[in-house]
Design an enzyme around this catalytic site. Sequence first.
Site, PDB file in Angstrom:
ATOM      1  N   SER A 156       0.858  -1.190   0.000  1.00  0.00           N
ATOM      2  CA  SER A 156       0.000   0.000   0.000  1.00  0.00           C
ATOM      3  C   SER A 156       0.893   1.238   0.000  1.00  0.00           C
ATOM      4  O   SER A 156       2.039   1.177   0.460  1.00  0.00           O
ATOM      5  CB  SER A 156      -0.866   0.019   1.264  1.00  0.00           C
ATOM      6  OG  SER A 156      -1.428   1.311   1.467  1.00  0.00           O
ATOM      7  N   TYR A 179      -1.874  -0.828  10.166  1.00  0.00           N
ATOM      8  CA  TYR A 179      -1.978  -1.074   8.718  1.00  0.00           C
ATOM      9  C   TYR A 179      -0.680  -0.643   8.038  1.00  0.00           C
ATOM     10  O   TYR A 179      -0.085  -1.388   7.255  1.00  0.00           O
ATOM     11  CB  TYR A 179      -3.191  -0.318   8.148  1.00  0.00           C
ATOM     12  CG  TYR A 179      -3.429  -0.572   6.683  1.00  0.00           C
ATOM     13  CD1 TYR A 179      -4.003  -1.768   6.248  1.00  0.00           C
ATOM     14  CD2 TYR A 179      -3.067   0.377   5.718  1.00  0.00           C
ATOM     15  CE1 TYR A 179      -4.202  -2.010   4.892  1.00  0.00           C
ATOM     16  CE2 TYR A 179      -3.268   0.138   4.368  1.00  0.00           C
ATOM     17  CZ  TYR A 179      -3.844  -1.053   3.959  1.00  0.00           C
ATOM     18  OH  TYR A 179      -4.035  -1.297   2.624  1.00  0.00           O
TER      19      TYR A 179
HETATM   20  N1  LIG Z   1      -8.828  -0.549  -1.224  1.00  0.00           N
HETATM   21  C1  LIG Z   1      -7.790   0.267  -1.209  1.00  0.00           C
HETATM   22  O1  LIG Z   1      -7.915   1.510  -1.305  1.00  0.00           O
HETATM   23  C2  LIG Z   1      -6.390  -0.296  -1.101  1.00  0.00           C
HETATM   24  C3  LIG Z   1      -5.304   0.582  -1.217  1.00  0.00           C
HETATM   25  C4  LIG Z   1      -4.023   0.075  -1.092  1.00  0.00           C
HETATM   26  C5  LIG Z   1      -3.839  -1.272  -0.868  1.00  0.00           C
HETATM   27  N2  LIG Z   1      -4.906  -2.100  -0.757  1.00  0.00           N
HETATM   28  C6  LIG Z   1      -4.653  -3.505  -0.498  1.00  0.00           C
HETATM   29  O2  LIG Z   1      -5.253  -4.289  -1.513  1.00  0.00           O
HETATM   30  C7  LIG Z   1      -5.610  -5.567  -0.990  1.00  0.00           C
HETATM   31  C8  LIG Z   1      -7.063  -5.881  -1.304  1.00  0.00           C
HETATM   32  O3  LIG Z   1      -7.865  -4.882  -0.720  1.00  0.00           O
HETATM   33  P1  LIG Z   1      -9.400  -4.697  -1.078  1.00  0.00           P
HETATM   34  O4  LIG Z   1      -9.647  -3.245  -1.109  1.00  0.00           O
HETATM   35  O5  LIG Z   1      -9.766  -5.546  -2.249  1.00  0.00           O
HETATM   36  O6  LIG Z   1     -10.053  -5.264   0.253  1.00  0.00           O
HETATM   37  P2  LIG Z   1     -11.351  -6.189   0.431  1.00  0.00           P
HETATM   38  O7  LIG Z   1     -11.754  -6.032   1.852  1.00  0.00           O
HETATM   39  O8  LIG Z   1     -12.340  -5.937  -0.642  1.00  0.00           O
HETATM   40  O9  LIG Z   1     -10.754  -7.645   0.206  1.00  0.00           O
HETATM   41  C9  LIG Z   1      -9.961  -8.277   1.173  1.00  0.00           C
HETATM   42  C10 LIG Z   1     -10.322  -9.756   1.151  1.00  0.00           C
HETATM   43  O10 LIG Z   1      -9.484 -10.406   2.129  1.00  0.00           O
HETATM   44  C11 LIG Z   1     -10.282 -11.325   2.840  1.00  0.00           C
HETATM   45  N3  LIG Z   1      -9.736 -11.511   4.188  1.00  0.00           N
HETATM   46  C12 LIG Z   1      -9.638 -10.596   5.168  1.00  0.00           C
HETATM   47  N4  LIG Z   1      -9.192 -11.180   6.301  1.00  0.00           N
HETATM   48  C13 LIG Z   1      -8.993 -12.494   6.004  1.00  0.00           C
HETATM   49  C14 LIG Z   1      -8.563 -13.612   6.754  1.00  0.00           C
HETATM   50  N5  LIG Z   1      -8.267 -13.509   8.064  1.00  0.00           N
HETATM   51  N6  LIG Z   1      -8.464 -14.813   6.149  1.00  0.00           N
HETATM   52  C15 LIG Z   1      -8.775 -14.944   4.826  1.00  0.00           C
HETATM   53  N7  LIG Z   1      -9.224 -13.920   4.071  1.00  0.00           N
HETATM   54  C16 LIG Z   1      -9.328 -12.703   4.655  1.00  0.00           C
HETATM   55  C17 LIG Z   1     -11.674 -10.676   2.929  1.00  0.00           C
HETATM   56  O11 LIG Z   1     -12.688 -11.630   3.198  1.00  0.00           O
HETATM   57  C18 LIG Z   1     -11.789 -10.015   1.560  1.00  0.00           C
HETATM   58  O12 LIG Z   1     -12.412 -10.873   0.630  1.00  0.00           O
HETATM   59  C19 LIG Z   1      -5.285  -5.511   0.489  1.00  0.00           C
HETATM   60  O13 LIG Z   1      -4.015  -6.077   0.713  1.00  0.00           O
HETATM   61  C20 LIG Z   1      -5.269  -4.031   0.787  1.00  0.00           C
HETATM   62  O14 LIG Z   1      -4.481  -3.717   1.920  1.00  0.00           O
HETATM   63  C21 LIG Z   1      -6.173  -1.649  -0.871  1.00  0.00           C
END
Ligand SMILES: NC(=O)c1ccc[n+]([C@@H]2O[C@H](COP(=O)([O-])OP(=O)(O)OC[C@H]3O[C@@H](n4cnc5c(N)ncnc54)[C@H](O)[C@@H]3O)[C@@H](O)[C@H]2O)c1
Length: 267
Positions: A156, A179
């Site tokens: 991130s 985070y």
């Molecule tokens: N959304 C943003 O703005 C953003 C920005 C930078 C980085 N990211 C990173 O991108 C990645 C995906 O994020 P996203 O926005 O799609 O989030 P999201 O919440 O839509 O998806 C995360 C998924 O991880 C699963 N998950 C969470 N805890 C879990 C566990 N203990 N065991 C198994 N599965 C688990 C959830 O069920 C979910 O399906 C993450 O690593 C996040 O940190 C997101």
Amino acid sequence: MKSVNELLDLKGRVSLITGGAGHIGQVIAEGLAEQGSNLVLLDVNTEKLNAVAEGLKHKYSVNVMTLVVNLEDEIEIKSVADKVGKEFGKLDIMVNNAAFVGDSSLDGWATSFEKQSIDTWRRAIEVNLTAPFCLIKSCASLFEKSGAASIVNIGSIYGISGPDLSLYEGTAMGNPAAYAASKGGLTQLTRWLSTVLAPNVRVNTVSPGGVFRGQPESFVNRFTEKTPLKRMATEEDIKGTVVYLASDLSKYVTGQNIVVDGGFTVW
Ligand SMILES: NC(=O)c1ccc[n+]([C@@H]2O[C@H](COP(=O)([O-])OP(=O)(O)OC[C@H]3O[C@@H](n4cnc5c(N)ncnc54)[C@H](O)[C@@H]3O)[C@@H](O)[C@H]2O)c1
């Protein structure tokens, strides 16, 4: 010399995507399936996982395996390699995408530093940093059977930059220390593994900027203003970079962090 299309071809490869039911995870899974890769989708959310798997199975002629695993549970994590090994005999691509992202209703998370709890800190470190460490370690013998193994860790911008808390003023949103620390740790774990697992396994990070999900207008406006490309990210922005790092198109690239943030961290 191979063409770009040949280098991007993932037919016969096996890709494991954690958080495969999530917003970004399902788009990454689709990108890899578009290039012909078989999929192992791992998530804790059974209902969403099955829906994503069904959709991709119908759209692409690839095998899709689902694993309901809680990445906060070491025993469940350790069961993954055995199941993937039995089904496919190897693992070529692993995308560590699942994350503990919390939300504003979670006690001790999106709040002032003084109120952030050790419990949410531990859960974020567990899912975002310890789980990739444990999963990569337990899949080591499956990577050895690949011949083209590539690990992509999803970081991130907050694993790179400190937070500008003025972006969140007047909203219930926050930017917890856990985070940032977990994503910074994952980015450094990438560099560590890239030398230790070389030359057989490549390891890289993709660090997305904030993805638009209907956040409060004041936040979106401030975030957009601070971003040189003048918009928040979409899931589609991240897909191509992950496919590039997963494929032979990047076969001389390891230990890198590709920041997909519209220039947010460049100032
Ligand atoms: N959304 C943003 O703005 C953003 C920005 C930078 C980085 N990211 C990173 O991108 C990645 C995906 O994020 P996203 O926005 O799609 O989030 P999201 O919440 O839509 O998806 C995360 C998924 O991880 C699963 N998950 C969470 N805890 C879990 C566990 N203990 N065991 C198994 N599965 C688990 C959830 O069920 C979910 O399906 C993450 O690593 C996040 O940190 C997101």
